[in-house]
Design an enzyme around this catalytic site. Structure first.
Site, short mmCIF file in Angstrom:
data_model
loop_
_atom_site.label_atom_id
_atom_site.label_comp_id
_atom_site.label_asym_id
_atom_site.label_seq_id
_atom_site.Cartn_x
_atom_site.Cartn_y
_atom_site.Cartn_z
N ASP A 150 0.79 -1.23 0.00
CA ASP A 150 0.00 0.00 0.00
C ASP A 150 0.82 1.28 0.00
OD1 ASP A 150 -2.78 1.16 0.64
OD2 ASP A 150 -1.59 2.00 2.27
N GLU A 180 1.40 -0.79 -4.87
CA GLU A 180 0.40 0.24 -5.15
C GLU A 180 0.98 1.62 -5.01
OE1 GLU A 180 -3.44 2.67 -3.74
OE2 GLU A 180 -1.61 2.40 -2.61
C1 GLC Z 1 -4.00 3.38 -0.37
C2 GLC Z 1 -5.30 2.64 -0.16
C3 GLC Z 1 -6.32 3.59 0.37
C4 GLC Z 1 -5.85 4.13 1.70
C5 GLC Z 1 -4.45 4.74 1.58
C6 GLC Z 1 -3.84 4.93 2.91
O1 GLC Z 1 -4.10 4.35 -1.34
O2 GLC Z 1 -5.69 2.01 -1.34
O3 GLC Z 1 -7.58 2.99 0.50
O4 GLC Z 1 -6.73 5.10 2.19
O5 GLC Z 1 -3.57 3.94 0.84
O6 GLC Z 1 -3.51 3.69 3.48
#
Ligand code: GLC
Ligand code: CA
Length: 606
Positions: A246, A321
């Site tokens: 993440d 991500e």
């Molecule tokens: C990423 C997740 C999102 C979250 C953020 C902070 O972008 O996909 O849902 O709010 O990280 O963890």
């Protein structure tokens, strides 16, 4: 030098630092191992052409009627993935959490959140999924913890070993008011306002790139990096197949040591529409995409590869991500020095670069852009939605559901499905009163919240047309069920002669063909409205997708579709298409209605 096994070739990297016309040249010579077998005989690793399904656990299936999805619910519906043909799933966070950001604020990285079940429930889920041949990936959230975590509580209290677990800094004096204090820099949080929060306990500010309740770990502290490895190892030992990682672009921030001992202000964007507390007021020069963060990702890849070597078994993977520009995104794969990172970074281009205004040329260009920037031999991936963005049929047009799923599933590499996309779920309406998303609540107000809210794409899954769409037997669900569930639900789509789900199933079956798993591809626009995607490989049938992405019909000349030899047969088509599976296509021209997609089978390229 790292082994570039993932590329299937041996790379000998000769770094010649010669000064030619004032420039440094880097020569990379690739030598292939002796005579490679025909491409289709190269075994793909499980993840390289998988269909990866994202579960948002809170909204998938509620087993105990409290209106909140849970692990037992997921386990009870695992057959859905088998029926659909999905190979792997990743779940948004299931760990102990105060749920400020619905699980992205983790208070204990080693425990299951009580609303979702117990560790035993998780073990059962994992075992059952593996029995069914489905890989399971967890969401790994390294950038931050919850402020309710032991880590933070200890760090705030300056407990030995935890002092520097988070990013702490003294207040700056206010030149205009001696009794006032100012945050260490002008950094803005992703969820609005200063990214610094004062701690009365510690008498210092801490950094939070997301919510106040999500303090950022300090990745310049080796103890933090060790802890992250420990967390990954804990879940790998349990048997998970890997991680979705993440929020990586925010993992590191500028080091005060490089800036005269203070945190440097981000430059101002100069854009008049943003106020100082709003994202967009500054340019995140010191807070996002820092080059140091990639080394951490490369270390994780080394760790996971080493784990693989030690334990054997099937490949464990890291999918990263981060919303970043294309160059910074590609660095997650690895760099030209031979460092290797994620198995792939998630590709958000269909989400961020395309909309209902995009032409067929935009679609073709967007696909080619990723493939052009991607390092040689790497595995691409595609997706049209996730839990952070409005659902695809709502961002595009509802008549594009089957075309978008076709594109996603017929391109080379990994296809990612966000729960509900296989049945064409649209955004649910969530009123201001029902809004629970922290981003909407902190960035918006009762008039603007829908610009930011992630609730509409997170409403519960539509299993059938019974109460709460079969998601829950409770009186109330954590987010309202979208009103369109009697029309759009899985049970109905299994019964209907033609449905999005049936199209999805057909496409996944088709993916098994060699032209799709191992073949070449071409993507071209035929007009502003229609593009084609061709997949072909030697003696195997050629598969062609034709997709009109416009809101008006379009007549195309089939002779312009390279590699397509007529007659061809329709394999699958949008549910509103007048052509059905088995129809022969033999004319010179073909008219496609607005949003219509058809997939053709033709004889192998000659
Ligand atoms: C990423 C997740 C999102 C979250 C953020 C902070 O972008 O996909 O849902 O709010 O990280 O963890
Ligand atoms: Ca950070």
């Amino acid at each position: 030098m790292h082994s570039m096994k993932a590329l299937g070739i041996t790379l000998i990297v000769v770094i010649g630092v010669g000064v030619i016309a004032g420039a440094i040249t880097w020569a990379v010579i690739a030598t292939r191992e002796p005579a490679p077998p025909p491409p289709e005989l190269i075994d793909l690793d499980w993840w390289q052409h998988c269909v990866l399904y994202q579960i948002y656990p809170r909204s998938f299936k509620d087993s105990d009627g409290n209106g909140i999805g849970d692990l037992k619910g997921i386990t009870s519906q695992l057959e859905h993935f088998v029926e659909a043909g999905v190979d792997a799933m990743w779940m948004s966070p299931i760990f102990e959490s105060p749920m400020v950001d619905f699980g992205y604020d983790i208070s204990n990285f080693y425990e299951i959140h009580h609303e979702y079940g117990t560790m035993e429930d998780f073990d059962n889920l994992l075992r059952r999924a593996h029995e069914l041949g489905i890989k399971v990936l967890l969401d790994f959230v390294p950038n931050h913890a919850s402020n309710a975590s032991e880590y933070f509580i200890k760090s705030e209290a300056m407990e030995t070993g935890y002092e520097d677990f988070f990013v702490w800094a003294d207040a700056l004096p206010d030149p205009n008011n001696a009794s006032n204090r100012l945050p260490p820099s002008n950094w803005v949080s992703q969820f609005a306002n200063s990214a610094w929060e004062w701690s009365d306990v510690r008498q210092q500010y801490y950094l939070h790139q997301f919510a106040i309740e999500q303090p950022d770990f300090n990745f310049r502290n080796p103890a933090v990096k060790d802890e992250m490895i420990k967390i990954m190892k804990f879940w790998l030992d349990k048997g998970v197949d890997g991680f979705r990682v993440d929020a990586l672009p925010y993992m590191m921030e500028a080091d005060p040591a490089d800036h005269g001992g203070r945190y440097p202000d981000d430059p101002l964007s100069g854009l008049a529409e943003f106020k100082p507390h709003q994202l967009g007021y500054t340019i995140p020069l010191y807070t996002k995409d820092l080059i140091e963060l990639y080394d951490v990702v490369y270390e994780w890849r080394e760790f996971i590869d080493q784990y693989q070597k030690d334990k054997g078994g099937e490949t464990r993977v890291i999918f990263s991500e981060g919303y970043a520009n294309v160059s910074m995104t590609m660095l997650y794969y690895g760099n030209e020095d031979g460092d290797i990172g994620a198995h792939f970074p998630f590709n958000f281009d269909f989400i961020r670069e395309l909309s209902d205004e995009s032409t067929a040329r935009d679609f073709a260009y967007t696909v080619l852009r990723w493939l052009t920037y991607m390092p040689a031999g790497a595995v691409p991936n595609w997706q049209t939605g996730n839990h952070d963005n409005n659902r695809a049929p709502s961002r595009f047009r509802i008549n594009m559901v089957d075309g978008l799923n076709s594109l996603n599933l017929l391109l080379p590499g990994v296809a990612v499905t966000y729960q509900g996309e296989e049945i064409g779920m649209r955004d649910g309406y969530v009123s201001w009163e029902d809004t629970v998303d922290v981003e909407a609540l902190r960035r918006g107000d009762n008039e603007t919240y829908l610009l930011y809210s992630r609730d509409p794409c997170r409403t519960p899954y539509h299993w059938n047309n019974s109460t709460n769409a079969g998601f829950s037997t409770g009186n109330r669900t954590w987010l309202p069920v979208a009103k369109d569930y009697p029309e759009i639900n899985l049970a109905k789509q299994k019964d209907d002669a033609r449905s999005h789900f049936k199209v999805y199933q057909t496409l996944i079956k088709l993916r098994k063909e060699k032209a799709l798993s191992h073949g070449e591809f071409l993507i071209r626009a035929l007009s502003n409205r229609t593009f084609y995607l061709v997949r072909y490989l030697r003696t195997y049938d050629t598969i062609v997708l034709l997709f009109n992405v416009a809101d008006a019909s379009d007549t195309i000349e089939l002779s312009r579709v390279l590699k397509l030899e007529l007659p061809a047969t329709v394999v699958v088509s949008s549910i509103h298409s007048t052509r059905v599976a088995g129809d022969t296509i033999d004319g010179e021209n073909l008219t496609l209605e607005a949003g219509e997609a058809i997939v053709l089978r033709a004889k192998p390229v000659s």
